[in-house]
Design an enzyme around this catalytic site. Structure first.
Site: not given
Ligand code: PMP
Length: 288
Positions: A50, A149, A182
């Protein structure tokens, strides 16, 4: 604390980055958040993939290979004697001038920070979290795709600020079309009549924890739906929870003053929390 900085392992006090770094000046860069459990890094490949995909989308070439990155990350954990950790890899555009032009930035800056960090929400895993749907909308996918990200987390921070002012532990974002997307730093799930529901991943980050929860749900024989979710679905759900590397699985029991389900973490959420916990402790890339 020992930090990895551009190929070297240096004490925190010596881990210095230029004030002309475009990561600082413009949020021009990408990052990851990864956990290690009991001496093993959880889903390392998924996170590194990612990171490189985020970098590719913003046309940033990570100056080391994925294998080199993973080895640097493991070595950072070793140098800090960590077995359980939260790890923050960062790649910025590097040092440039005061203009935006990324072509002026000769070399990306690569940083890896690893710290000990336990459960993010303390006793709220048992009590449940309070969430607020915020007025600030999630970045549109055709502007700054939430799947990148990026170091530009202002959209998320604005959501967090609003949730804080309104007494929420976490913010819930809608997109500009009214779809629930989210949390400020995690993905969102609902349970309705035994079905696990989560929004599509165009307007949110394709979370690694989300993926693990979908796997755990499949092995528990749960029916899963990825579909549009609105206010109505949220308020009328039997259970709601968020997922993220930092948050892990966080049950939500109140949203905008409405009690969700019974007002306590529900049975499906608890089952998935236990499933997630077992998975995180049974796999991963060994550090030592
Ligand atoms: N959405 C956002 C905006 C985030 O910052 C995160 C944290 N990385 C997630 C979702 C969850 O992703 P992950 O399970 O890969 O940590």
């Amino acid at each position: 604390m020992i930090i990895y900085l551009n190929g070297e392992f240096v004490p925190e006090e010596e881990a210095k980055v230029s004030v002309f770094d475009h990561g600082l000046l413009y949020g021009d860069g990408v990052f990851e958040g990864i956990r290690a459990y009991d001496g093993r890094v959880f889903r390392l490949d998924e996170h590194i993939d990612r990171l490189y995909d985020s970098a590719k989308t913003i046309d940033l070439e990570v100056p080391i290979t994925r294998e080199e990155f993973k080895e640097a990350l493991l070595e950072t954990l070793r140098r800090n004697n960590l077995k359980d950790a939260y790890i923050r890899p960062i790649v910025t555009r590097g040092k440039g001038d005061l203009g935006l032009d990324p072509r002026k930035c000769a070399t990306p800056t690569v940083i890896i920070i690893a710290t000990g960090w336990g459960a993010m929400y303390g006793d709220l895993y048992e009590k449940g979290l309070t969430a607020i749907t915020v007025s600030v909308r999630r970045n549109a996918a055709d502007a700054l795709p939430p799947n990148v990200k990026s170091l530009n987390y202002l959209n998320n921070i604005l959501a967090k600020i609003e949730a804080n002012y309104k007494g929420g532990d976490e913010a819930i974002f809608l997109d500009t079309h009214g779809n629930i997307t989210e949390g400020s730093g995690d993905n969102l799930f609902l349970v309705k009549n035994g079905v696990l529901i989560t929004p599509h991943t165009l307007n949110n980050l394709r979370g690694v924890t989300r993926h693990v929860v979908l796997e755990a749900a499949a092995s528990l024989g749960l029916t899963v739906m990825e579909r549009d979710v609105g206010y109505f679905d949220l308020y009328t759900a039997d259970e709601v929870f968020v997922t993220g590397t930092a948050a892990e699985l966080g049950p939500i029991v109140t949203i905008d003053g409405r009690t969700i389900g019974t007002g306590t973490p529900g049975p499906v959420t608890k089952q998935l929390m236990a499933g997630f916990s077992a998975i995180t402790r049974n796999e991963g890339t060994p550090i030592y």
